[in-house]
Design a protein around this motif. Structure first.
Motif, PDB file in Angstrom:
ATOM      1  N   GLN A 183       0.816  -1.225   0.000  1.00  0.00           N
ATOM      2  CA  GLN A 183       0.000   0.000   0.000  1.00  0.00           C
ATOM      3  C   GLN A 183       0.850   1.275   0.000  1.00  0.00           C
ATOM      4  O   GLN A 183       0.317   2.367   0.190  1.00  0.00           O
ATOM      5  CB  GLN A 183      -0.931  -0.013   1.222  1.00  0.00           C
ATOM      6  N   GLY A 184       2.165   1.137  -0.196  1.00  0.00           N
ATOM      7  CA  GLY A 184       3.008   2.326  -0.271  1.00  0.00           C
ATOM      8  C   GLY A 184       3.580   2.751   1.063  1.00  0.00           C
ATOM      9  O   GLY A 184       3.576   3.934   1.405  1.00  0.00           O
ATOM     10  N   LYS A 185       4.105   1.801   1.803  1.00  0.00           N
ATOM     11  CA  LYS A 185       4.659   2.052   3.135  1.00  0.00           C
ATOM     12  C   LYS A 185       5.700   3.172   3.134  1.00  0.00           C
ATOM     13  O   LYS A 185       6.554   3.250   2.257  1.00  0.00           O
ATOM     14  CB  LYS A 185       5.294   0.766   3.678  1.00  0.00           C
ATOM     15  N   VAL A 186       5.601   4.032   4.147  1.00  0.00           N
ATOM     16  CA  VAL A 186       6.626   5.034   4.421  1.00  0.00           C
ATOM     17  C   VAL A 186       7.067   4.863   5.866  1.00  0.00           C
ATOM     18  O   VAL A 186       6.406   4.192   6.663  1.00  0.00           O
ATOM     19  CB  VAL A 186       6.107   6.470   4.197  1.00  0.00           C
ATOM     20  N   ASP A 187       8.191   5.486   6.240  1.00  0.00           N
ATOM     21  CA  ASP A 187       8.745   5.254   7.573  1.00  0.00           C
ATOM     22  C   ASP A 187       7.866   5.791   8.694  1.00  0.00           C
ATOM     23  O   ASP A 187       7.870   5.256   9.799  1.00  0.00           O
ATOM     24  CB  ASP A 187      10.142   5.863   7.684  1.00  0.00           C
ATOM     25  N   TRP A 188       7.151   6.875   8.446  1.00  0.00           N
ATOM     26  CA  TRP A 188       6.261   7.411   9.480  1.00  0.00           C
ATOM     27  C   TRP A 188       4.818   7.080   9.107  1.00  0.00           C
ATOM     28  O   TRP A 188       4.379   5.959   9.272  1.00  0.00           O
ATOM     29  CB  TRP A 188       6.504   8.907   9.680  1.00  0.00           C
ATOM     30  N   ALA A 189       4.066   8.031   8.602  1.00  0.00           N
ATOM     31  CA  ALA A 189       2.663   7.766   8.294  1.00  0.00           C
ATOM     32  C   ALA A 189       2.286   8.442   6.987  1.00  0.00           C
ATOM     33  O   ALA A 189       2.748   9.548   6.688  1.00  0.00           O
ATOM     34  CB  ALA A 189       1.766   8.270   9.428  1.00  0.00           C
ATOM     35  N   THR A 190       1.422   7.783   6.213  1.00  0.00           N
ATOM     36  CA  THR A 190       0.919   8.369   4.977  1.00  0.00           C
ATOM     37  C   THR A 190      -0.140   9.429   5.306  1.00  0.00           C
ATOM     38  O   THR A 190      -0.509   9.635   6.463  1.00  0.00           O
ATOM     39  CB  THR A 190       0.297   7.298   4.079  1.00  0.00           C
ATOM     40  N   GLN A 191      -0.655  10.037   4.277  1.00  0.00           N
ATOM     41  CA  GLN A 191      -1.737  11.014   4.445  1.00  0.00           C
ATOM     42  C   GLN A 191      -3.109  10.352   4.505  1.00  0.00           C
ATOM     43  O   GLN A 191      -4.118  11.031   4.700  1.00  0.00           O
ATOM     44  CB  GLN A 191      -1.701  12.026   3.297  1.00  0.00           C
ATOM     45  N   LYS A 192      -3.145   9.012   4.382  1.00  0.00           N
ATOM     46  CA  LYS A 192      -4.433   8.310   4.312  1.00  0.00           C
ATOM     47  C   LYS A 192      -4.471   7.097   5.232  1.00  0.00           C
ATOM     48  O   LYS A 192      -5.029   6.056   4.883  1.00  0.00           O
ATOM     49  CB  LYS A 192      -4.709   7.877   2.870  1.00  0.00           C
ATOM     50  N   GLU A 193      -3.883   7.200   6.413  1.00  0.00           N
ATOM     51  CA  GLU A 193      -3.903   6.065   7.339  1.00  0.00           C
ATOM     52  C   GLU A 193      -5.339   5.790   7.799  1.00  0.00           C
ATOM     53  O   GLU A 193      -6.125   6.724   7.995  1.00  0.00           O
ATOM     54  CB  GLU A 193      -3.015   6.339   8.549  1.00  0.00           C
ATOM     55  N   PRO A 194      -5.693   4.514   8.020  1.00  0.00           N
ATOM     56  CA  PRO A 194      -7.052   4.179   8.432  1.00  0.00           C
ATOM     57  C   PRO A 194      -7.317   4.374   9.921  1.00  0.00           C
ATOM     58  O   PRO A 194      -8.471   4.378  10.344  1.00  0.00           O
ATOM     59  CB  PRO A 194      -7.173   2.703   8.064  1.00  0.00           C
ATOM     60  N   PHE A 195      -6.236   4.515  10.697  1.00  0.00           N
ATOM     61  CA  PHE A 195      -6.424   4.675  12.139  1.00  0.00           C
ATOM     62  C   PHE A 195      -5.112   5.196  12.717  1.00  0.00           C
ATOM     63  O   PHE A 195      -4.129   5.419  11.997  1.00  0.00           O
ATOM     64  CB  PHE A 195      -6.823   3.332  12.784  1.00  0.00           C
ATOM     65  N   LEU A 196      -5.084   5.391  14.012  1.00  0.00           N
ATOM     66  CA  LEU A 196      -3.923   5.942  14.692  1.00  0.00           C
ATOM     67  C   LEU A 196      -2.676   5.098  14.428  1.00  0.00           C
ATOM     68  O   LEU A 196      -2.727   3.874  14.454  1.00  0.00           O
ATOM     69  CB  LEU A 196      -4.147   5.988  16.212  1.00  0.00           C
ATOM     70  N   THR A 197      -1.551   5.755  14.210  1.00  0.00           N
ATOM     71  CA  THR A 197      -0.295   5.039  14.026  1.00  0.00           C
ATOM     72  C   THR A 197       0.864   5.978  14.305  1.00  0.00           C
ATOM     73  O   THR A 197       0.677   7.193  14.449  1.00  0.00           O
ATOM     74  CB  THR A 197      -0.203   4.437  12.605  1.00  0.00           C
ATOM     75  N   VAL A 198       2.090   5.421  14.389  1.00  0.00           N
ATOM     76  CA  VAL A 198       3.273   6.231  14.660  1.00  0.00           C
ATOM     77  C   VAL A 198       4.264   6.081  13.514  1.00  0.00           C
ATOM     78  O   VAL A 198       4.312   6.898  12.609  1.00  0.00           O
ATOM     79  CB  VAL A 198       3.927   5.850  16.010  1.00  0.00           C
ATOM     80  N   ARG A 199       5.045   4.986  13.496  1.00  0.00           N
ATOM     81  CA  ARG A 199       6.073   4.833  12.471  1.00  0.00           C
ATOM     82  C   ARG A 199       6.372   3.363  12.214  1.00  0.00           C
ATOM     83  O   ARG A 199       6.096   2.509  13.061  1.00  0.00           O
ATOM     84  CB  ARG A 199       7.338   5.583  12.890  1.00  0.00           C
ATOM     85  N   THR A 200       6.965   3.092  11.045  1.00  0.00           N
ATOM     86  CA  THR A 200       7.160   1.700  10.632  1.00  0.00           C
ATOM     87  C   THR A 200       8.610   1.379  10.284  1.00  0.00           C
ATOM     88  O   THR A 200       8.877   0.343   9.666  1.00  0.00           O
ATOM     89  CB  THR A 200       6.277   1.375   9.414  1.00  0.00           C
ATOM     90  N   ALA A 201       9.558   2.236  10.647  1.00  0.00           N
ATOM     91  CA  ALA A 201      10.965   1.972  10.351  1.00  0.00           C
ATOM     92  C   ALA A 201      11.403   0.650  10.970  1.00  0.00           C
ATOM     93  O   ALA A 201      10.986   0.302  12.075  1.00  0.00           O
ATOM     94  CB  ALA A 201      11.832   3.112  10.875  1.00  0.00           C
ATOM     95  N   HIS A 202      12.266  -0.090  10.272  1.00  0.00           N
ATOM     96  CA  HIS A 202      12.835  -1.379  10.679  1.00  0.00           C
ATOM     97  C   HIS A 202      11.865  -2.548  10.553  1.00  0.00           C
ATOM     98  O   HIS A 202      12.107  -3.623  11.111  1.00  0.00           O
ATOM     99  CB  HIS A 202      13.392  -1.327  12.110  1.00  0.00           C
ATOM    100  N   ALA A 203      10.792  -2.350   9.778  1.00  0.00           N
ATOM    101  CA  ALA A 203       9.876  -3.470   9.540  1.00  0.00           C
ATOM    102  C   ALA A 203      10.583  -4.625   8.844  1.00  0.00           C
ATOM    103  O   ALA A 203      10.244  -5.796   9.062  1.00  0.00           O
ATOM    104  CB  ALA A 203       8.684  -3.000   8.706  1.00  0.00           C
TER     105      ALA A 203
END
Length: 682
Positions: A357-377
């Protein structure tokens, strides 16, 4: 002392001789800036997390030290730093003398406040008693009013802990409103949007609708119970309305009991025996904290909204969202791989979806719910693959992983170390998939860290203990220099060998450069496993878990005087100052350490063996079991003398996750003096 661990698959419903939930105190680590957790009434991984938003507002909305509330909101993210996220749909119950004078906040009766897993209650100075509970996607609010001609509920649809973007709503009837809400994520990085439906059991009401605030006016009899249901969905208003419809048919007491049972099923995976009730309470509370996130966001039909705003069907029994992987890849996600392997597999598939879905390290402009960051996935995926817990082929997202590698940052010394770790993980994945040339290329790129390491981390001086020195993110050069888990031998060689490495570890701890309050160096106490003195880890861990220590560092500065206290306390000031739980990362560090194991190197399957904190620990109830027995004569016996697994003498202080997970017996003998020959063979 006899310590027993039993490992198996995810939780299994059984009859309990005692209640594990009774050992959880949701108020631990909720005061001021000592953890930023909250007492929300929620189920494990629940989207709906109703809780009070105190004044002043903390990152998670709640501060135990406050005695005023702004209302009860329905979303939050436990343990995060920065500005926090959530705080949506804030409800304030009121009894008014003047309908035009709605107070901005209310006094709480702190003596009436109570919280257990899945339940929260408090009395307000206006005579209203408030009780909260939740299902996966619905917050249940029960407000017990005094007799009043001028009672009301104020519902703020524009409330948010971070930047609010917009809301749209529609009154479907006098007691039902539905709509959507959008706000910014943590630190205003990216945005999220979800749908809601709100209903009440009170029909004889008048509603005013102005500036995103709904006010329900009504009369009440003495002790009249007004229910408010707040249903959430990432997919649609229709789904939220369906959750609302179903919630009206369930009693509040049933919701509380179901939530309690859901927590019991999760917590009972680990059973400990100890006479120290404080340590027992800390253990289960921290496991409870770890199980708050990510959020399970899929609908009963398997649909969920992705990070690109589109609706998908989940491939697994559950789909999760709400990540803080920069933190949790270190301790929490490896913990889930051990305690909840089925859930962990769901999480890995959810991570795969992020890449699609186009992962970025922090958050996209269209997240479905609360989130922080995804670095080191990528490290999480490699870790899962090597544990046999990845339910898909990495070939499916190899191109996306390669594209992500093009975005890795190298702008500061710490970013170079972190990106090198990711590149190493990608090299290992490439090798596993048969892309030998790619593997060599990525590994060579990873080893380029050595140039920076020699320049910035080899020689420590008076500039090496400066927070944010050289552009570091929340740490010092001393704290970041050890963060090369994929090449410990490499940094040992640059230092001058394992003996010098050990001497400099000694200096790091003796001069109190270690910061348990943040993530960059939380693995360092276990690095003696890579030296000739693994017994130093056993001593150090006993100090960190059970004794007062001197702590000098916050998130952004070194204090002029140290804070001397136990790092983990059985109180609202549970952690040291400015030590955020960061989505359960620090809680998971405690759980691991208390069990006497630690995943010092995610992406590699070795676990460090240290001294368990408890008399007995049992994990799981399935057909695969691991039993750990530990012989001890006194409290002074904290050093491992011998260890055997399935009768075979262990010469190393490491044990492989995959070997352990197959089942067997790990026997430990303890003494009051170090065995300086045990555990050295790596």
């Amino acid at each position: 002392m006899v310590v027993v661990l039993i490992l198996s698959c995810d939780q299994k419903k059984v009859e309990f001789a005692h209640k594990y939930v009774d050992h959880v105190d949701p108020f631990i680590s909720t005061a001021s800036d000592h953890g930023q957790t909250d007492p929300a009434a929620a189920v494990p991984f629940g989207m709906a997390k109703p809780a009070p938003d105190t004044y002043p507002v903390a990152h998670s909305g709640y501060d135990f030290d406050a005695n005023e509330i702004l209302g009860f909101s329905n979303t939050r993210f436990s343990g995060v730093g920065c500005r926090g996220v959530g705080g949506n749909i804030r409800i304030l119950p009121l009894v008014l003398d003047n309908l035009d004078a709605i107070p901005p906040r209310l006094k709480m009766d702190k003596t009436s406040e109570k919280a257990t897993p899945g339940y929260y209650q408090v009395g307000l100075a206006n005579g209203i008693s408030c009780q909260l509970s939740a299902t996966q996607q619905v917050g249940f609010h029960k407000y017990i009013f005094p007799k009043s001609e001028k009672a009301c509920l104020q519902i703020d649809l524009a409330s948010s802990f971070s930047k609010f973007n917009f809301e749209k709503h529609e009154l479907l009837s006098i007691s039902v409103v539905t709509g959507e809400i959008a706000a910014s994520n943590v630190c205003d990085e990216g945005n999220y949007k979800f749908y809601f439906a709100i209903g009440t059991n009170k029909n004889d009401i008048e509603v005013t609708d102005e500036d995103s605030i709904l006010t329900y006016h009504f009369k009440t009899e003495n002790k009249e119970e007004i229910m408010v249901y707040c249903a959430l969905s990432t997919v649609s208003r229709t789904m939220a309305l369906e959750h609302l419809r179903k919630s009206r048919t369930v009693s509040f007491d049933t919701v509380v009991e179901d939530a309690r049972r859901a927590w019991e099923n999760r917590l009972q995976v680990v059973s400990i025996e100890t006479n120290n009730l404080i340590q027992k309470r800390l253990f289960y509370t921290h496991l409870y904290h770890a199980l708050q996130t990510p959020f399970k966001i899929d609908e009963p039909d398997g649909s969920y909204a992705g990070s690109d705003g589109k609706v998908y069907q989940t491939e697994r029994p559950a789909h999760y969202h709400g990540w803080s992987i920069w933190d949790t890849f270190r301790s929490k996600l490896p913990l889930f791989s051990l305690l909840y392997p089925n859930t962990f597999q769901d999480l890995t598939v959810s991570i795969k979806a992020l890449y699609k879905q186009g992962k970025v390290d922090w958050a996209t402009q269209k997240e479905p719910f609360l989130t922080v960051r995804t670095a080191h996935a990528i490290i999480v995926l490699l870790d899962a693959h090597r544990k046999g817990l990845l339910p898909f082929s990495l070939n499916e997202i190899y191109n996306e992983l390669q594209q992500e590698a093009l975005q890795y940052g190298f702008e500061s010394p710490d970013a170079i170390l972190e990106s090198s770790y990711d590149l190493w993980a990608l090299s290992q994945i490439a090798e596993e998939l048969g892309h030998s040339e790619d593997a060599k290329n990525y590994n060579d790129q990873a080893l380029h860290y050595k140039t920076t390491w020699k320049d910035k981390f080899l020689v420590m001086d008076d500039k090496s203990d400066i927070m944010h020195g050289d552009g570091l993110y929340e740490g010092t050069l001393w704290q970041y220099r050890w963060f090369v888990p994929f090449d410990i031998k490499g940094i040992q060689n640059m230092m001058g060998g394992p003996k010098v490495f050990e001497v400099q570890l000694d200096e790091f701890f003796e001069k109190e450069y270690f910061n348990m309050g943040n993530q960059p160096d939380i693995q360092v106490p276990y690095l003696y496993a890579y030296t000739a003195s693994p017994w130093k880890t056993q001593r150090l861990m006993n100090n960190l878990l059970t004794k007062e220590t001197n702590n000098w560092y916050g998130t952004h500065e070194k204090w002029k005087t140290s804070i001397s206290r136990k790092i983990f306390q059985d109180s609202p000031a549970g952690f040291i100052k400015e030590m955020d739980d960061d989505a359960g990362t620090m809680s998971s560090w405690y759980v691991w350490s208390a069990m006497g194991l630690y995943p010092v190197f995610p992406g590699d399957t070795k676990l460090v063996i240290s001294t368990p904190l408890f008399d007995k620990v049992s994990i799981g109830t399935g057909d695969k079991t691991i039993i750990i027995t530990s012989k001890k004569n006194s409290k002074r016996d904290i050093y491992i003398q011998k260890a055997r697994f399935n009768g075979e003498e262990l010469q190393s202080c490491f044990i492989d996750f995959n070997r352990l997970a197959k089942g067997g017996i790990l026997e430990i003998e303890l003494g009051d003096t170090p065995n300086k020959t045990w555990g050295i063979l790596n």
